[in-house]
Design a protein around this motif. Structure first.
Motif, mmCIF file in Angstrom:
data_model
loop_
_atom_site.group_PDB
_atom_site.id
_atom_site.type_symbol
_atom_site.label_atom_id
_atom_site.label_comp_id
_atom_site.label_asym_id
_atom_site.label_seq_id
_atom_site.Cartn_x
_atom_site.Cartn_y
_atom_site.Cartn_z
ATOM 1 N N THR A 281 0.837 -1.204 0.000
ATOM 2 C CA THR A 281 0.000 0.000 0.000
ATOM 3 C C THR A 281 0.868 1.249 0.000
ATOM 4 N N GLU A 282 1.913 1.236 0.817
ATOM 5 C CA GLU A 282 2.827 2.375 0.899
ATOM 6 C C GLU A 282 3.495 2.625 -0.449
ATOM 7 N N ILE A 283 3.938 1.565 -1.099
ATOM 8 C CA ILE A 283 4.609 1.686 -2.396
ATOM 9 C C ILE A 283 3.644 2.204 -3.455
ATOM 10 N N LEU A 284 2.433 1.656 -3.488
ATOM 11 C CA LEU A 284 1.460 2.107 -4.486
ATOM 12 C C LEU A 284 1.057 3.554 -4.231
ATOM 13 N N ASP A 285 0.972 3.949 -2.964
ATOM 14 C CA ASP A 285 0.697 5.343 -2.618
ATOM 15 C C ASP A 285 1.740 6.271 -3.242
ATOM 16 N N LEU A 286 3.003 5.914 -3.079
ATOM 17 C CA LEU A 286 4.099 6.745 -3.594
ATOM 18 C C LEU A 286 4.099 6.782 -5.113
ATOM 19 N N ILE A 287 3.814 5.637 -5.732
ATOM 20 C CA ILE A 287 3.751 5.585 -7.199
ATOM 21 C C ILE A 287 2.597 6.446 -7.694
ATOM 22 N N ALA A 288 1.472 6.399 -6.964
ATOM 23 C CA ALA A 288 0.308 7.217 -7.338
ATOM 24 C C ALA A 288 0.611 8.705 -7.231
ATOM 25 N N GLU A 289 1.573 9.053 -6.361
ATOM 26 C CA GLU A 289 1.977 10.455 -6.211
ATOM 27 C C GLU A 289 2.946 10.886 -7.304
ATOM 28 N N GLY A 290 3.335 9.927 -8.171
ATOM 29 C CA GLY A 290 4.204 10.253 -9.289
ATOM 30 C C GLY A 290 5.656 9.841 -9.137
ATOM 31 N N GLN A 291 5.978 9.136 -8.066
ATOM 32 C CA GLN A 291 7.360 8.726 -7.866
ATOM 33 C C GLN A 291 7.698 7.504 -8.710
ATOM 34 N N THR A 292 8.939 7.449 -9.166
ATOM 35 C CA THR A 292 9.417 6.289 -9.916
ATOM 36 C C THR A 292 9.789 5.171 -8.945
ATOM 37 N N LYS A 293 10.007 3.971 -9.477
ATOM 38 C CA LYS A 293 10.412 2.852 -8.619
ATOM 39 C C LYS A 293 11.732 3.159 -7.917
ATOM 40 N N THR A 294 12.628 3.825 -8.611
ATOM 41 C CA THR A 294 13.923 4.180 -8.011
ATOM 42 C C THR A 294 13.734 5.166 -6.862
ATOM 43 N N GLN A 295 12.871 6.152 -7.055
ATOM 44 C CA GLN A 295 12.599 7.129 -5.996
ATOM 45 C C GLN A 295 11.923 6.469 -4.793
ATOM 46 N N VAL A 296 11.020 5.534 -5.071
ATOM 47 C CA VAL A 296 10.352 4.796 -3.994
ATOM 48 C C VAL A 296 11.378 4.014 -3.188
ATOM 49 N N ALA A 297 12.291 3.352 -3.885
ATOM 50 C CA ALA A 297 13.336 2.573 -3.213
ATOM 51 C C ALA A 297 14.189 3.462 -2.327
ATOM 52 N N ASP A 298 14.559 4.631 -2.836
ATOM 53 C CA ASP A 298 15.384 5.563 -2.055
ATOM 54 C C ASP A 298 14.637 6.068 -0.825
ATOM 55 N N GLN A 299 13.371 6.411 -0.988
ATOM 56 C CA GLN A 299 12.610 6.980 0.127
ATOM 57 C C GLN A 299 12.353 5.944 1.221
ATOM 58 N N LEU A 300 12.117 4.697 0.814
ATOM 59 C CA LEU A 300 11.790 3.657 1.792
ATOM 60 C C LEU A 300 13.016 2.875 2.257
ATOM 61 N N PHE A 301 14.182 3.241 1.723
ATOM 62 C CA PHE A 301 15.437 2.591 2.110
ATOM 63 C C PHE A 301 15.402 1.079 1.845
ATOM 64 N N ILE A 302 14.891 0.734 0.668
ATOM 65 C CA ILE A 302 14.909 -0.661 0.217
ATOM 66 C C ILE A 302 15.507 -0.687 -1.185
ATOM 67 N N ASP A 303 15.922 -1.868 -1.647
ATOM 68 C CA ASP A 303 16.566 -1.894 -2.966
ATOM 69 C C ASP A 303 15.512 -1.935 -4.076
#
Length: 208
Positions: A153-175
């Protein structure tokens, strides 16, 4: 005028730390009694500092802000903790509040907002910047029967806000591969083949 609200600032960015100190030192009823670059540095001095308000960064070397909140509340139960962070993910917001934070502000909050929030929290209230309040409200509006996990849910939320997979990984501190794996699972659970369809269905069914 007598300064009666004692403030400690714990922030690893030296420029921000000094900016907060300068801002708050100019407020008549505020007294910045100390500033620190990390909680590990501050811990042994907090009892002597005896702050009414602790402004606490969430991401720091050593003990993180989230880990520090319950320690601060144990050492000084009457101290109010306000988190200052660049992150506004639902998980971090709720973990901070559950751990005992009285407020949660993003670092792009205006000077007036920070000053007013300290007044509000010192008087026993709570404080949130607008985007943090939206995160909290959105969580209460979600469908509790969602098939998605908290992380999905957190990841889809961020993607819905326009973030790329790379940006999501950086923000959540996961690869990045972990993000891709979660996105694949989201598509399977929602029976879709595209990001736009996943977002559309998730919003329609109030999964995000």
């Amino acid at each position: 005028m007598n300064k009666n609200i004692r403030i400690v600032i714990i922030e690893d960015d030296s420029v921000l730390r000094m900016a907060y100190k300068s801002l708050l030192s100019d407020v008549d009823d505020y007294s910045v009694v100390n500033t620190y670059a990390s909680f590990d540095e501050a811990k042994k001095e907090l009892i002597n500092d005896n702050p009414d308000i602790t402004l606490l960064d969430i991401e720091m070397p050593g003990t993180t802000g989230l880990e520090a909140i319950p320690i601060i509340k144990k050492i000084l139960p009457q101290t109010h903790v306000i988190i200052l962070t660049v992150f506004d993910s639902e998980e971090k917001v709720f973990n901070a509040l559950i751990n005992g934070a009285s407020g949660f502000l993003t670092k792009n909050s205006s000077s007036i907002k920070i000053i007013e929030s300290i007044h509000e929290v010192a008087q026993g209230g709570g404080a949130m910047s607008m985007n943090i309040a939206r995160v909290v409200m959105r969580s209460f509006q979600k469908n509790l029967d969602s098939p998605l996990t908290k992380r999905e849910t957190e990841i889809l939320d961020l993607i819905a806000e326009g973030q790329t997979k790379t940006q999501v990984a950086d923000q959540l501190f996961i690869d990045l591969e972990t993000v891709r794996s979660h996105v694949k699972n989201i598509y399977i659970k929602l029976d879709v083949n595209s990001k736009s369809d996943a977002i559309k269905i998730a919003k329609t069914k109030k999964f995000i």
